[in-house]
Design a protein around this motif. Structure first.
Motif, short mmCIF file in Angstrom:
data_model
loop_
_atom_site.label_atom_id
_atom_site.label_comp_id
_atom_site.label_asym_id
_atom_site.label_seq_id
_atom_site.Cartn_x
_atom_site.Cartn_y
_atom_site.Cartn_z
N UNK A 1 0.89 17.55 -8.82
CA UNK A 1 -0.44 17.86 -9.52
C UNK A 1 -0.31 18.40 -10.17
N UNK A 2 -0.91 18.69 -11.22
CA UNK A 2 -1.87 19.41 -12.32
C UNK A 2 -1.44 21.22 -12.05
N UNK B 1 0.96 18.46 1.58
CA UNK B 1 1.27 17.13 1.58
C UNK B 1 0.21 15.51 2.15
N UNK B 2 -1.28 16.64 2.30
CA UNK B 2 -2.17 15.17 2.03
C UNK B 2 -2.60 15.05 0.98
N UNK B 3 -2.52 15.95 0.06
CA UNK B 3 -3.25 16.06 -1.15
C UNK B 3 -1.43 15.22 -2.38
N UNK B 4 -0.26 14.76 -1.81
CA UNK B 4 0.97 14.39 -2.44
C UNK B 4 0.78 13.24 -1.48
N UNK B 5 0.22 13.14 -0.57
CA UNK B 5 0.12 11.21 0.13
C UNK B 5 -1.41 10.66 -0.67
N UNK C 1 -2.83 6.46 -4.94
CA UNK C 1 -4.33 6.57 -5.77
C UNK C 1 -3.18 5.80 -6.77
N UNK C 2 -2.23 6.18 -6.70
CA UNK C 2 -1.20 5.69 -8.12
C UNK C 2 -0.71 4.62 -7.81
N UNK C 3 -0.22 4.31 -6.02
CA UNK C 3 0.04 2.76 -5.87
C UNK C 3 -0.82 1.64 -6.76
N UNK C 4 -1.73 1.98 -6.59
CA UNK C 4 -3.89 1.18 -6.02
C UNK C 4 -3.28 0.83 -7.74
N UNK C 5 -3.49 1.81 -8.55
CA UNK C 5 -4.09 2.20 -9.98
C UNK C 5 -2.96 1.08 -10.69
N UNK C 6 -1.57 1.19 -10.37
CA UNK C 6 -0.43 1.02 -11.18
C UNK C 6 -0.16 -1.02 -11.36
N UNK C 7 -0.69 -1.18 -10.36
CA UNK C 7 -0.56 -2.62 -11.45
C UNK C 7 -2.00 -3.04 -11.98
N UNK C 8 -2.72 -2.36 -12.16
CA UNK C 8 -3.78 -2.74 -13.56
C UNK C 8 -3.44 -1.81 -14.50
N UNK C 9 -2.79 -0.29 -14.84
CA UNK C 9 -2.61 0.16 -15.42
C UNK C 9 -1.77 -0.07 -15.95
N UNK C 10 -0.19 -1.21 -15.31
CA UNK C 10 0.38 -1.75 -15.59
C UNK C 10 0.45 -2.86 -16.99
#
Length: 161
Positions: A2-3, A29-33, A38-47
């Motif tokens: 987190x920032x 832990x909820x925020x981290x999860x 979100x990162x896993x969902x966007x990773x294929x698109x961004x990559x």
């Protein structure tokens, strides 16, 4: 991760609602999860978009290089197409930079995890020719002006095409 701004807000919320350590750790832990999902969902698109922009920018053969250089000398290079996955804030930044610099390459990405407090910007423009890196970055900072005042940081990469 987190920032600092989001971490501070989360800490304040926890302190106001309860001083129990278990609630604080559960919130973090909820925020981290949520961020990990979100990162896993966007990773294929961004990559994929990063790879595609780099691959498309490189010529495949000597004949492609010759035709590219001929086309570039006869007409101004076409601005990059605006991606459809940009959110409203990223889109506003994209539009400002496109209007100001007529870039040949441009990437705008919210790297704060979605809260809009930090952006990664990569831009290549002919307007940077003859200016050192510091001056190039100051030009971008001046173009974004008031919009940057609400940010905590920016990763800025400028270059001449």
């Amino acid at each position: 991760m987190l920032c600092n701004h989001c971490r501070l807000l989360a800490t304040r919320i926890v302190q106001r609602t309860s001083s129990k350590v278990s609630q604080h750790s559960r919130l973090i832990s909820n925020i981290s999860a949520q961020r990990a999902r979100a990162t896993r969902a966007l990773a294929p698109v961004l990559h994929t978009s990063r790879i595609a922009s780099r691959v498309l920018a490189q010529p495949y053969s000597a004949s492609a290089t010759a035709s590219t250089s001929t086309a570039a000398s006869s007409a101004a290079p076409a601005p990059p197409e605006k991606p459809d996955y940009l959110d409203d804030a990223e889109s506003a930044i994209w539009d400002k930079l496109t209007a100001e610099f007529s870039p040949t390459e441009l990437m705008v990405q919210d790297i704060s995890g979605g809260c809009g407090s930090m952006y990664g910007i990569e831009i290549a423009s002919e307007k940077f020719r003859g200016a050192n890196m510091l001056k190039q970055q100051r030009m971008v900072n001046a173009a974004l002006g008031d919009q940057m005042k609400g940010w905590h940081g920016v990763q800025l990469r400028t270059k001449v095409p």
